[in-house]
Design a protein around this motif. Sequence first.
Motif, PDB file in Angstrom:
ATOM      1  N   LEU A   1       7.876  -3.769  -6.489  1.00 33.81           N
ATOM      2  CA  LEU A   1       7.824  -5.128  -7.023  1.00 33.81           C
ATOM      3  C   LEU A   1       6.864  -5.204  -8.206  1.00 33.81           C
ATOM      4  O   LEU A   1       7.046  -5.999  -9.117  1.00 33.81           O
ATOM      5  N   LEU A   2       5.817  -4.354  -8.198  1.00 32.46           N
ATOM      6  CA  LEU A   2       4.873  -4.366  -9.305  1.00 32.46           C
ATOM      7  C   LEU A   2       5.575  -3.901 -10.594  1.00 32.46           C
ATOM      8  O   LEU A   2       5.420  -4.506 -11.650  1.00 32.46           O
ATOM      9  N   GLU A   3       6.376  -2.842 -10.479  1.00 32.38           N
ATOM     10  CA  GLU A   3       7.136  -2.380 -11.635  1.00 32.38           C
ATOM     11  C   GLU A   3       8.104  -3.463 -12.123  1.00 32.38           C
ATOM     12  O   GLU A   3       8.266  -3.689 -13.314  1.00 32.38           O
TER      13      GLU A   3
ATOM     14  N   GLY B   1      -2.018  -9.373 -11.048  1.00 32.09           N
ATOM     15  CA  GLY B   1      -3.282  -8.622 -11.057  1.00 32.09           C
ATOM     16  C   GLY B   1      -3.054  -7.290 -10.362  1.00 32.09           C
ATOM     17  O   GLY B   1      -2.597  -7.253  -9.219  1.00 32.09           O
ATOM     18  N   ALA B   2      -3.320  -6.187 -11.044  1.00 29.85           N
ATOM     19  CA  ALA B   2      -3.061  -4.884 -10.433  1.00 29.85           C
ATOM     20  C   ALA B   2      -4.168  -3.982 -10.912  1.00 29.85           C
ATOM     21  O   ALA B   2      -3.999  -3.104 -11.731  1.00 29.85           O
ATOM     22  N   ILE B   3      -5.313  -4.232 -10.338  1.00 30.97           N
ATOM     23  CA  ILE B   3      -6.530  -3.690 -10.916  1.00 30.97           C
ATOM     24  C   ILE B   3      -6.645  -2.191 -10.722  1.00 30.97           C
ATOM     25  O   ILE B   3      -7.165  -1.469 -11.572  1.00 30.97           O
ATOM     26  N   CYS B   4      -6.112  -1.679  -9.606  1.00 32.16           N
ATOM     27  CA  CYS B   4      -6.181  -0.231  -9.406  1.00 32.16           C
ATOM     28  C   CYS B   4      -4.997   0.463 -10.075  1.00 32.16           C
ATOM     29  O   CYS B   4      -4.846   1.668  -9.971  1.00 32.16           O
ATOM     30  N   GLY B   5      -4.162  -0.317 -10.763  1.00 34.84           N
ATOM     31  CA  GLY B   5      -3.052   0.285 -11.488  1.00 34.84           C
ATOM     32  C   GLY B   5      -1.905   0.678 -10.570  1.00 34.84           C
ATOM     33  O   GLY B   5      -1.067   1.494 -10.940  1.00 34.84           O
ATOM     34  N   GLY B   6      -1.849   0.111  -9.380  1.00 32.57           N
ATOM     35  CA  GLY B   6      -0.714   0.379  -8.505  1.00 32.57           C
ATOM     36  C   GLY B   6      -0.950   1.485  -7.503  1.00 32.57           C
ATOM     37  O   GLY B   6      -0.019   2.044  -6.936  1.00 32.57           O
ATOM     38  N   GLU B   7      -2.227   1.776  -7.252  1.00 35.50           N
ATOM     39  CA  GLU B   7      -2.551   2.860  -6.316  1.00 35.50           C
ATOM     40  C   GLU B   7      -2.608   2.367  -4.875  1.00 35.50           C
ATOM     41  O   GLU B   7      -2.784   3.152  -3.953  1.00 35.50           O
ATOM     42  N   GLY B   8      -2.573   1.064  -4.691  1.00 37.43           N
ATOM     43  CA  GLY B   8      -2.697   0.513  -3.343  1.00 37.43           C
ATOM     44  C   GLY B   8      -4.137   0.434  -2.874  1.00 37.43           C
ATOM     45  O   GLY B   8      -4.405   0.237  -1.694  1.00 37.43           O
ATOM     46  N   THR B   9      -5.089   0.558  -3.766  1.00 38.35           N
ATOM     47  CA  THR B   9      -6.484   0.626  -3.346  1.00 38.35           C
ATOM     48  C   THR B   9      -7.308  -0.602  -3.730  1.00 38.35           C
ATOM     49  O   THR B   9      -8.471  -0.700  -3.359  1.00 38.35           O
ATOM     50  N   CYS B  10      -6.729  -1.522  -4.507  1.00 38.10           N
ATOM     51  CA  CYS B  10      -7.527  -2.688  -4.895  1.00 38.10           C
ATOM     52  C   CYS B  10      -7.123  -3.939  -4.125  1.00 38.10           C
ATOM     53  O   CYS B  10      -7.904  -4.863  -3.977  1.00 38.10           O
ATOM     54  N   GLY B  11      -5.903  -3.973  -3.654  1.00 40.88           N
ATOM     55  CA  GLY B  11      -5.452  -5.120  -2.878  1.00 40.88           C
ATOM     56  C   GLY B  11      -5.299  -6.398  -3.674  1.00 40.88           C
ATOM     57  O   GLY B  11      -5.263  -7.493  -3.118  1.00 40.88           O
ATOM     58  N   LYS B  12      -5.231  -6.252  -5.025  1.00 46.90           N
ATOM     59  CA  LYS B  12      -5.208  -7.447  -5.865  1.00 46.90           C
ATOM     60  C   LYS B  12      -3.792  -7.891  -6.256  1.00 46.90           C
ATOM     61  O   LYS B  12      -3.625  -8.944  -6.857  1.00 46.90           O
ATOM     62  N   CYS B  13      -2.791  -7.097  -5.942  1.00 49.22           N
ATOM     63  CA  CYS B  13      -1.446  -7.383  -6.452  1.00 49.22           C
ATOM     64  C   CYS B  13      -0.638  -8.154  -5.420  1.00 49.22           C
ATOM     65  O   CYS B  13       0.508  -7.838  -5.135  1.00 49.22           O
ATOM     66  N   ARG B  14      -1.249  -9.160  -4.872  1.00 53.90           N
ATOM     67  CA  ARG B  14      -0.616  -9.924  -3.796  1.00 53.90           C
ATOM     68  C   ARG B  14       0.546 -10.780  -4.303  1.00 53.90           C
ATOM     69  O   ARG B  14       0.422 -11.473  -5.312  1.00 53.90           O
TER      70      ARG B  14
ATOM     71  N   VAL C   1       2.717  -9.692   0.474  1.00 53.30           N
ATOM     72  CA  VAL C   1       2.878  -8.235   0.346  1.00 53.30           C
ATOM     73  C   VAL C   1       1.963  -7.781  -0.793  1.00 53.30           C
ATOM     74  O   VAL C   1       1.510  -8.588  -1.601  1.00 53.30           O
ATOM     75  N   LEU C   2       1.700  -6.454  -0.861  1.00 44.21           N
ATOM     76  CA  LEU C   2       1.081  -5.879  -2.056  1.00 44.21           C
ATOM     77  C   LEU C   2       2.228  -5.382  -2.942  1.00 44.21           C
ATOM     78  O   LEU C   2       3.010  -4.518  -2.523  1.00 44.21           O
ATOM     79  N   ALA C   3       2.317  -5.926  -4.134  1.00 42.57           N
ATOM     80  CA  ALA C   3       3.473  -5.670  -4.987  1.00 42.57           C
ATOM     81  C   ALA C   3       3.680  -4.180  -5.241  1.00 42.57           C
ATOM     82  O   ALA C   3       4.805  -3.705  -5.352  1.00 42.57           O
TER      83      ALA C   3
HETATM   84  S1  FES Z   1      -2.227  -2.751  -7.675  1.00 42.92           S
HETATM   85 FE1  FES Z   1      -3.990  -2.322  -6.605  1.00 42.92          FE
HETATM   86  S2  FES Z   1      -3.259  -2.500  -4.590  1.00 42.92           S
HETATM   87 FE2  FES Z   1      -1.529  -2.962  -5.711  1.00 42.92          FE
END
Ligand code: FES
Lengths: 692, 692
Positions: free
Chosen positions: A39-41, A51-64, A90-92
């Motif tokens: 979904l982030l892509e 907001g995807a602060i970790c760049g999509g690594e699943g480690t920031c939890g910001k891409c709600r 969900v986390l995008a």
């Molecule tokens: S972008 Fe950081 S957890 Fe999804």
Amino acid sequence: MGLRCAGPTPRRWPPTVPSFRIHFLPDDQEISVNDGQTLLEAARRANVYVGAICGGEGTCGKCRLIVREGEVEGESTEFLTREEIRRGYVLACQVVPRSDLVVEVPPESRLSGYVGIGGEDSERFRDFTLRETAAPAPRLDPVVKKVFLTLPEPTIDDPTADQERLLGALARDRQTPLQMGLKISRQLPYALRKVVRQRGRVQWSWDGRVTATVGVRGPVLEVLSVEPGDTSDRNFGLALDIGTTTVVAHLVDLVRGTTREAAAKYNSQLSFGADVIGRINYARQPHGGEDLQRAIVKDIDTLIQDLEVRSQIARGDIQCIVAAGNTAMLHFLLGLEPDLIRLSPFTPAAASPPPVRAAEIGIRVNPRAILYTLPMIGSFVGGDVTAGIMASGMHRADEVSLLIDLGTNGEIVLGNRDFLVACAASAGPAFEGGSVACGMRATCGAIDTVRISPNGDRVSVSTIDGGRAVGICGTGMIDAMAQLFLAGLVDRGGRFQVDRCPARFQLSPEDDRPEFILVPPAEAENPRGIVITQADVENLVRTKGAIYAAAACLVNSVGLSFADIQHLYIAGAFGNKLDVANCVTIGLLPDLPTDRIHFIGNSSVAGAKLAMLNEKWMAEMYRIRERITYEELMVNPRYMEDFLSACFLPHTDLAQFPSVPEPASLTASQGAAPAAASVEWDDPACKRGAVL
Amino acid sequence: MGLRCAGPTPRRWPPTVPSFRIHFLPDDQEISVNDGQTLLEAARRANVYVGAICGGEGTCGKCRLIVREGEVEGESTEFLTREEIRRGYVLACQVVPRSDLVVEVPPESRLSGYVGIGGEDSERFRDFTLRETAAPAPRLDPVVKKVFLTLPEPTIDDPTADQERLLGALARDRQTPLQMGLKISRQLPYALRKVVRQRGRVQWSWDGRVTATVGVRGPVLEVLSVEPGDTSDRNFGLALDIGTTTVVAHLVDLVRGTTREAAAKYNSQLSFGADVIGRINYARQPHGGEDLQRAIVKDIDTLIQDLEVRSQIARGDIQCIVAAGNTAMLHFLLGLEPDLIRLSPFTPAAASPPPVRAAEIGIRVNPRAILYTLPMIGSFVGGDVTAGIMASGMHRADEVSLLIDLGTNGEIVLGNRDFLVACAASAGPAFEGGSVACGMRATCGAIDTVRISPNGDRVSVSTIDGGRAVGICGTGMIDAMAQLFLAGLVDRGGRFQVDRCPARFQLSPEDDRPEFILVPPAEAENPRGIVITQADVENLVRTKGAIYAAAACLVNSVGLSFADIQHLYIAGAFGNKLDVANCVTIGLLPDLPTDRIHFIGNSSVAGAKLAMLNEKWMAEMYRIRERITYEELMVNPRYMEDFLSACFLPHTDLAQFPSVPEPASLTASQGAAPAAASVEWDDPACKRGAVL
Ligand code: FES
Ligand code: FES
């Protein structure tokens, strides 16, 4: 549009991958994605900001995101509570669609501002960035200037060629050698004459009035363009500060030396990583560097469009761009290899990149306009710092000054006309954004002022726009930290004192440690409420400790102490909202007399403007770069010691902070009461920003 | 290829214009043309060369074709005899097809060489152009050089950025400021390190061995490219002489300073006009300038291809091009506006055009290679003359020298280390090509030696290749003229003396004046035979008069006489075939002791090579340009007087030509017998070039 063929229905390729339509709310954007894309892509492709602060690594939890309709597939995550998952969160970056979807981007992921910062918010940036700097206003001699000339008509006795006639006239009062591109030599005969064409006949008649645009290119002055007649009154430049978080653009009238308009927006590269390291990692992917470059070029384009509309000045009249920024940002902008910035021995690809045609990297201004990037000092001390030194004027003063840039890296410069040393504290982004549980950038809904009553039971906050709180920004974090400390809710070691006011604490679902409830869920524009976690406090203490220790180390390395510092310049977009007393209270800044401390705001854009307005000042930027010595703190044994001593509130050595009051827990009668009437956190007036 | 749709037959647009197929012999090229296009346009589009010296104006009569099958429509012309018209001859530029056609290009229109000069002919050009020049061989320091460096690995104590590390090392022994393009800064990290990529991981390991190619660009040295390892042994340059008629290319090894190969071909711009003025007129048409540029760029490409095959050196290793040529040719090459060259006060667009990327004008060598055009002195004294001065070394000598370039313009330079003056004789192309009835360029079938017995009844000729005569080239014309004069067949005023040998004369069908039969039709590869008309003689007398008068005027203007000239340099592709005695006999050259006269051949390409091999010599070219004074003869009242006196054979003032013998008509016993055995014109052996 297009032809339709009768015949069998065309097949999609590859035929086995189904595609789904994703509808994003509240933007009402729709896009179809192939199976396997997250979904982030999808959001990125639909130009919907998440907001995807970790760049999509699943480690920031910001891409709600909230899935309103349809099915998704993905791993569960500790960043979401049971209740949130039940409500469709969900986390995008961690889920892929399994059907067509309707998806909502909640406010905490939206954080507004992606498509440009409108209205008030923009004014706010202007306010930060238009303020006067300590440096004197330069005599006008911009790096790109327009020169109007009336050239004498050629005669049999003086048939000097057009090119040499122009160059001769331009060279008259100049030392710098002149250069001229072939394109200009091609146009020149037409610029100097009136031409009438009739059926293969060409009639030339001499005019001779011509405006040449000349720009500094290293050791030469290049003739960038020639226009018939006198257009010398119309000459504009763009000063850019490319921050990791925010991109600021000022439109400068190069004839009058004034700023015509300013605009700012978030750096779209945020969706590839919140910090420099995240983005450098992203750049390693195939086409990663191109993605980063495209994002920032698009941001610049958006800003130019905004400036065009507001100033009624066409982008074609922008003849030069001067960009300040940290070393990584300037590498991304120019498409230089960034990877070596993060690898020991931290060698950038280029420290003084050549001026280039702005068009060469896709920036649409005058096609001949030059893009200058300010010279960088090293991998961690970039062109923003060179600009800051220039803007403060510290490199010309007799007295010793200290410059602290409270950006993501915490760069520090010490010196005067005789010496300049710099270091980077590698502070990390502890003031805002990703590493703070409820952190966000200084935009609508961000808490920027916090007051806590001495006994700790009354809390008042205000947000930048007076709206409901969405999160907390850097200024707010420093305020909150100082107030928590003064109210005795945090001890000198940075540990929460839950007993002092148990009602304001809860256990964090993430690490089972206590967290302070700044705004409860019901009152916030964020289903989790606004909290400050124990981890946030620890982070902030580490960051401020790193900056303070770095400054102490640097001052010490030249045999001085803080008392010798006549001027302490604080640069950064915190601007005048930052409370000096609070900064000293938590031990971020040394405890100097307040009249020695100067907030110089966005010194990066200010320096870029100075460099633009006078070619000698541009040259001075390069001399600063050559004069300065970079101290690598990682190899300085004293630094770790200083750092550990600074990881207390305000410091292990209280003698360094005589002006900081005892916290309330120790002297119940004292404390830092708000200057204005204090308002409870649950008073609706406060959230509209009416008070404080 | 492509899809076919069922349905109504596609219609041609516009529907009313029929198109015809034209088949060209002997090339076997076929092309279809729309109604209204001339056969000349058809030939151009089919890439079939047809001599079209006036550029299709119908005024040169050189675009002769034979229509073998089909119908054409067009005006009749005085350039074709009744008999020729009966046999199918047409002027290509004056007729349009009325049906499908089969058309033959006869030898006199073909003149070979369009698709490159093969075999012997190419050798001939090489011979002209490889000869040693008078100037000393330079110390090697080419304008584009490769520098191999081993850069030390960065450390924490010296983390200097890659760009600055390279520039620092390059700057070590140099004064000139260095510049480096962004592209190079982008590549540099990869050139300096070994890189291993694995699944998003990048491993860098330092190597540091790098070859930088640096090139002079005006006041700076530009880093053009960087390559890993040591490639400094492979560095080539291309020296070009872009003549109005012929383009010569030398491939130079810049490491060893040797010429590796040479090639030459006709300038394809000939089909747009034989001379400079014709082509400038053509350039006025829409896209005319582009056509001219494309033609010469294609010629250069053909030459490069030829050189690549013969030398086994790839074009990618060509790092620079230095082009000499007259002002118009260099303007065409660079796409500069040429129109002002021919309009008073004769102001070129540019005299010292900037060096440009060769790729910028479409020349395919190394994509970063620089194209230098040698500086021009004025509209009529171009970069070929600057090159000639350089090649002769006259500008450095104590003694006074005179340089005469016997090209189309007849440029003349006088001077020494203290002064340099130049003028152009505007001689016009009287030695070869268009303005001579049977004129052609020095290629297969061209008569280049003529001997006439003292009583005028025996004539022997030889052609360049020993084949049957197609026409007469410049050397042949000068020979013929001198021989006709010495045999008394032409008087001092340039009038034919028909009575001395009536059998060798006939009346010209064009102007009813006598013409001299050099080779009768039956013996020539040209249905008209080879004749010299009264107009040819008058043209030649005017041309040589113009050159002699210009030289006399120039020498006089500085208060000298021919006797003060220590060295007379003759430049031009006539080369060593030109007979000095004959030149003096007709009064083309001043009557100086033969040891003072030096043929320096193609000094244009020689000068280009010198400029390429040493950057100081390149700079010297620009100083020559600045030192030299241009004399406009048109405003010199003495010139017309001198010119009229010089329009005699050899001159009105015979005292200026003491060594010229009395013509045979005056002293029947004297005359200029051929040095070797003379052979009758109708002896087949002569036409194979076996004798003389
Ligand atoms: S972008 Fe950081 S957890 Fe999804
Ligand atoms: S007469 Fe046809 S091209 Fe000159």
